[in-house]
Design an enzyme around this catalytic site. Sequence first.
Site, mmCIF file in Angstrom:
data_model
loop_
_atom_site.group_PDB
_atom_site.id
_atom_site.type_symbol
_atom_site.label_atom_id
_atom_site.label_comp_id
_atom_site.label_asym_id
_atom_site.label_seq_id
_atom_site.Cartn_x
_atom_site.Cartn_y
_atom_site.Cartn_z
ATOM 1 N N ILE A 32 27.249 36.755 -51.228
ATOM 2 C CA ILE A 32 27.766 35.779 -52.181
ATOM 3 C C ILE A 32 26.765 35.784 -53.335
ATOM 4 C CG2 ILE A 32 26.594 33.888 -50.967
ATOM 5 C CD1 ILE A 32 28.744 31.984 -51.904
ATOM 6 N N SER A 33 27.257 35.829 -54.547
ATOM 7 C CA SER A 33 26.371 35.876 -55.714
ATOM 8 C C SER A 33 25.571 34.588 -55.856
ATOM 9 C CB SER A 33 27.187 36.097 -56.991
ATOM 10 O OG SER A 33 27.782 37.369 -56.986
ATOM 11 N N ALA A 34 24.420 34.709 -56.490
ATOM 12 C CA ALA A 34 23.604 33.537 -56.805
ATOM 13 C C ALA A 34 24.404 32.609 -57.721
ATOM 14 C CB ALA A 34 22.317 33.967 -57.491
#
Length: 188
Positions: A32-34
């Site tokens: 999951i992206s930052a």
Amino acid sequence: MDRVPREEFVPEDVRPDAYYDTPLPIGHNQTISAPSMVAIMCQALDIREGNKVLEIGTGLGYHAAVMAVLAGASGVVYTVERIPELADMARSVLSRLGFDNVKVFLRDGTEGLPDFAPYDRISVAAAAPDVPQPLVDQLKDPGRLVIPVGRYFQQLMLVEKKGGQIITTDKGGVAFVPLLGKYGFKGY
């Protein structure tokens, strides 16, 4: 972004880290992206109320949920995932949290989702060797597409379609998992 509980979109074992500004593992060698990267991509896309958005790389659905909030009740987010287990989990979480304007599809994201094209905005959450032409073709004019491009050294590219012209702007260095598929990387 404060209306989307990030902890609901990560596995139980990393929930204590859900609000750190870092990518987190979600299984199947995906992340999951930052939160800051989600914000940067959403800002570049300039999603508006009523927009029809295509996302490539659903993961567990966090970025799709954020974009759905921005698109509002009159907008819709179509999101494509290639890993069946992630697509199923994303559908479950998004449904449980009431994100009825997000539709999850299982397919090769490099080919886009032509059945619902054209899209006002397209977001790609994996790095491609180049911008896949099917995605450009499915972008409305005017429209915006954001995608990481490159194998080891990646740049976040904003692709704008305006008056039949394609304008590409480099938004800076990034690090994403590879975009796999017909118009993406092969052999990872």
